[in-house]
Motif scaffolding. Structure first.
Motif: not given
Length: 103
Positions: A51-54, A88-92
């Motif tokens: 949801d718009n989180d990269g 995945e946890n680096q996205a943002g």
């Protein structure tokens, strides 16, 4: 509730267009994470799109996407600068002022 959930899932489905005039957002891929407005992780499945989180899912057809992006050759042509991350946890977002571009 189901309608709301389906809208969220559509948040980061993107399609890469061939021409700048077809794009909702012009994107430039930077060399370093610190230069990016958004750190992007390419997910493998549509259901993983964020949801718009990269977390981006690249669709096969333009009509399946929430946003159409065009990858420009020069940074000064871009609306949004992105950096592709490996996990995945680096996205943002690094620059939340640009967040509205992907809504």
């Amino acid at each position: 509730m189901m309608t709301f959930c389906s809208l969220i899932a559509r948040g980061q489905k993107v399609f890469s267009v061939d021409y700048e005039s077809q794009a909702d957002v012009k994107v430039f891929v930077v060399k370093y994470e610190s230069q990016a407005d958004l750190k992007v992780y390419k997910v493998k499945y549509e259901s993983q799109a964020g949801d718009n989180d990269g977390k981006w899912f690249f669709t096969q057809y333009s009509n399946q996407a929430k946003k159409k992006v065009y990858f420009v050759n020069y940074e000064n042509q871009a609306d949004l600068k992105i950096f592709f991350v490996d996990y995945e946890n680096q996205a943002g977002w690094r620059n939340s002022n640009k967040k509205s571009l992907m809504y």
